[in-house]
Design an enzyme around this catalytic site. Structure first.
Site, PDB file in Angstrom:
ATOM      1  N   HIS A 299       0.811  -1.209   0.000  1.00  0.00           N
ATOM      2  CA  HIS A 299       0.000   0.000   0.000  1.00  0.00           C
ATOM      3  C   HIS A 299       0.850   1.268   0.000  1.00  0.00           C
ATOM      4  CE1 HIS A 299      -3.916  -2.015   1.637  1.00  0.00           C
ATOM      5  NE2 HIS A 299      -3.424  -2.625   0.569  1.00  0.00           N
TER       6      HIS A 299
ATOM      7  N   ARG B  21      -6.881   2.964   2.385  1.00  0.00           N
ATOM      8  CA  ARG B  21      -7.172   1.554   2.663  1.00  0.00           C
ATOM      9  C   ARG B  21      -6.888   1.162   4.106  1.00  0.00           C
ATOM     10  NH1 ARG B  21      -3.513  -0.124  -2.417  1.00  0.00           N
ATOM     11  NH2 ARG B  21      -2.423   1.702  -1.559  1.00  0.00           N
TER      12      ARG B  21
END
Length: 736
Positions: free
Chosen positions: A234, A384
């Site tokens: 990420h 996220r």
């Protein structure tokens, strides 16, 4: 860009192409009219689809659709604008080729229909941003010391290499069924080596779910190895889904159709599917396309966006745009701190992440908590952050670590401004992400031998290396970790035993549930579970837990989904070539038979099923093929994924002007101190965990293999202390 403004701009640009040659003018009139009408039609189609998407979106509390949209949508308005412009561009090419194909009664490609200048013109009018020129990159002062938040101008000659909201790199050309945008499997009846591609759900059922033996425990590595992989993924890649959930041409909502029509690419369901019963398909939204910055052959093929920076730069903490960065900073703090939660801390006084600026965000609430105050989604540098509790925990640790280091740096350098303190701390946090990943994580994934052969020691910055994350890495190779996700998230007490008050959770109970951190013991039980329990060990008899193939409930519909099928469909959506093309890319021989495949996949039963499904080894989807290969010695990947992951990591290191080992980025004394730091030390300094392994990624027995935190080396920040009377710093900037 509004349709009226676009039409006016189009007319102006087209007029600028006019010629005094009457014959030439006559030849151009018809193509220009076709171009104009196609651009305008595309603008209207995209605008209408987005309007119906917004109108049909159900914003009911804690809907799975809302949570997925919240998590996976392009995070900034600028990125959303690029995504919309790219959709207009793609739709214009589609309309033009469709018209030409009908007129000529044959398939016509963009390359034979349009000139480079016309393609550039369409991109311009679609709203694609202009190319950033090297001359615009700043020089001197802070540009030598600190990376930009968006990654722009890391490479001064190629300013967009590695920058946010640019295309994922292509190491091989995309493989689309029409050569331009249609994924493999889009057209029924299409054959590959005389065989049709199997539907991805059928592959999942017959390969992933039938490998149903009990998962093995990793004898060497802890659960943290798995979760760090997701966290660092990420930091370097984020491909948002298309903004529209409605088919551009037909107007059907993707939730309500089983037909392939951009951006809908539904997953077909086999008959008598035990999970989905009589359903014919599952909705699947294609990834957002991206505007390309140069008129190349790739511009004629659909490319996907990396909406964040490719660099290992802790964008998970700080974001990838000025707007996100400002939202996570405490701009009134003289110490350059990050924002923390104003309502809650843990029992030790450690802060939590701040909540999003929404009174009713998408995250789940505690069951039966009507009398309780809502716990909203957390906010971090990456949207996220709420997807799964261990990910949330790691995000929280690094915000705490930033504030801890920033406070100490300000004490050492009282003359520093808030901005300087923030930037120096951000620089250290970014370096720690690089060190932990490249020193402690990647060698365990690749195995020491492959790491030494394929990556090796740092040899310096190379301005000719493009560090942009590649499509195959983000969409296939680095998703190897999905096979090692455990079915449970362990929560442990101070003796590293099952927590009596807050027991372990099934994986699906950890999705989008920040309330569990606030009300169920904070980070510490989760952190001990990451350190104190072994990771799941992927093998050919157990490829993925049923928690992910049958109970994945947090994506884009309020039903269970199948992560394996989603991964396979995403690879096809992105036009990833098949297994053999990537083997050749990595220097391996092509596999042409069952016997060839058995040389790299030793499980005979698995090979039989793969050949029965795909017909030919070369037809195998690269994510699945890389996953089933025999592992390299001491590694957690097979040879293909080792090759692709190593290549990407080496490019991320060598192509980063601000890599921590590059002379001049830090002083020699600072580099020595940075190497003393570790993820175990970050746990110690930012939680109530008091005993840790020396290497947080290794698994051991408590208490034999654990040390008290006072025995874990820590970084000394004295090398960062400046004498305000001096004009120059201790950095060996002459080495730059």
């Amino acid at each position: 860009m509004s349709s009226s403004v676009s039409r006016l701009l189009l007319c102006c640009i087209l007029l600028s192409y006019s010629s005094t040659d009457a014959a030439t003018e006559s030849k151009r009139t018809k193509p220009e009219n076709v171009l104009l009408s196609s651009v305008n039609a595309s603008l209207q189609l995209v605008k209408s689809a987005l309007h119906h998407t917004e109108k049909s979106t159900n914003y009911t509390e804690s809907s799975c659709l809302q949570m997925f949209a919240f998590s996976r949508r392009a995070a900034t308005a600028a990125t959303q604008g690029i995504s919309q412009a790219a959709e207009v561009f793609q739709m214009t090419l589609r309309l033009l080729t469709d018209k030409a194909s009908r007129r000529q009664k044959r398939s016509v490609s963009v390359a034979e229909l349009l000139s480079t200048e016309e393609v550039e013109l369409i991109a311009n009018l679609s709203g694609c941003p202009p190319v950033i020129q090297p001359a615009t990159c700043p020089r001197g002062e802070d540009s030598e010391k600190y990376r930009t938040i968006s990654g722009v101008c890391n490479n001064r000659k190629e300013p967009l290499w590695g920058a946010a909201s640019t295309a994922l790199a292509r190491w091989l050309p995309a493989e689309y069924e029409d050569g331009e945008s249609q994924p493999r499997g889009w057209n029924t009846g299409r054959h590959y080596s005389s065989f049709q591609l199997p539907p991805v759900r059928e592959v999942s059922v017959r390969i992933m779910q039938s490998s149903g033996q009990v998962a093995l425990e990793d004898e060497a590595y802890s659960q943290l190895l798995v979760d760090w992989g997701q966290y660092i993924d990420h930091d370097i890649s984020f491909t948002p889904q298309t903004l529209s959930k409605v088919a551009f041409l037909e107007g059907h909502h993707c939730l309500q159709t089983c037909e392939n029509s951009d951006p809908c690419f539904p997953i077909q369901i086999p008959l008598h599917d035990k999970l989905f019963g009589s359903k014919s398909c599952l909705p699947f939204f294609r990834s957002s396309p991206v505007c390309l910055s140069a008129p190349t052959q790739q511009m004629l093929q659909r490319q996907q966006m990396n909406s964040i920076t490719s660099f290992l730069d802790a964008s998970t903490v700080y974001g990838h745009s000025v707007d996100i960065e400002n939202s996570v900073r405490n701009l009134s703090s003289p110490e350059g701190l990050l924002v923390v939660n104003s309502k809650y801390t843990d029992r030790g006084g450690h802060p939590y992440l701040p909540f999003v600026n929404s009174s009713r965000s998408a995250c789940f609430q505690q069951p039966g908590s009507g009398q309780w105050e809502r716990v909203e989604c957390f906010m971090a540098g990456d949207s996220r952050v709420n997807e799964i509790l261990p990910l949330t925990a790691l995000h929280t640790l690094w915000v705490r670590e930033h504030n801890r280091l920033a406070t100490r740096l300000k004490q050492l350098n009282t003359h520093w401004s808030s901005e300087t303190t923030y930037q120096e701390t951000r620089k250290i946090i970014g370096a720690l992400h690089q060190i932990i990943t490249m020193r402690d994580y990647v060698p365990k994934i690749l195995g020491k031998q492959a790491f030494d052969e394929l990556i090796g020691p740092y040899e310096g910055y190379d301005e000719f290396i493009n560090p942009s994350v590649s499509n195959v890495f983000a969409t296939a190779a680095f998703r190897f970790g999905h096979s090692t996700i455990s079915a449970q998230m362990k929560r442990l007490n101070q003796s590293f035993q099952e927590h009596p008050q807050f027991p372990s959770l099934n994986l699906h109970q950890t999705f989008f549930s920040p309330w569990r951190i606030i009300r169920e013991g904070g980070l510490d039980p989760i952190l001990r579970g990451l350190l104190g329990r072994a990771a799941a060990r992927q093998n050919q008899q157990h490829l993925m837990t049923e928690e992910l193939t049958e109970k994945l409930v947090v994506l884009n519909i309020p039903k269970a989904l199948d992560l394996a099928a989603l991964n396979l469909q995403r690879g096809r959506d992105h036009g990833l070539p098949g297994y053999n093309d990537w083997r050749v890319f990595c220097g391996y021989d092509r596999l042409e038979s069952k016997a060839d495949l058995m040389a790299v996949v030793s499980d005979r039963n698995l090979v039989e099923k793969l050949i029965d499904l795909y017909g030919h080894p070369g037809n195998m989807d690269v994510w699945l093929a890389g996953l089933v290969e025999d592992l390299l010695p001491g590694a957690r990947t097979g040879p293909l994924f080792a090759c692709l992951i190593a290549k990407q990591m080496k490019m991320l290191r060598e192509g980063d002007r601000f890599w921590w080992e590059r002379p001049g980025v830090f002083s020699p004394q600072q580099r020595v101190e940075l190497q003393r730091h570790s993820l175990s030390r970050v746990f110690c300094d930012n939680s109530e965990v008091t005993e840790v392994p020396l290497d947080a990624f290794t698994v051991g027995t408590y208490p034999k293999d654990f040390l008290l935190c006072r025995s874990i080396p820590s970084v000394d920040l004295d090398p960062w202390k400046e004498d305000p009377e001096k004009d120059s710093s201790d950095l060996d900037s002459a080495e730059l």
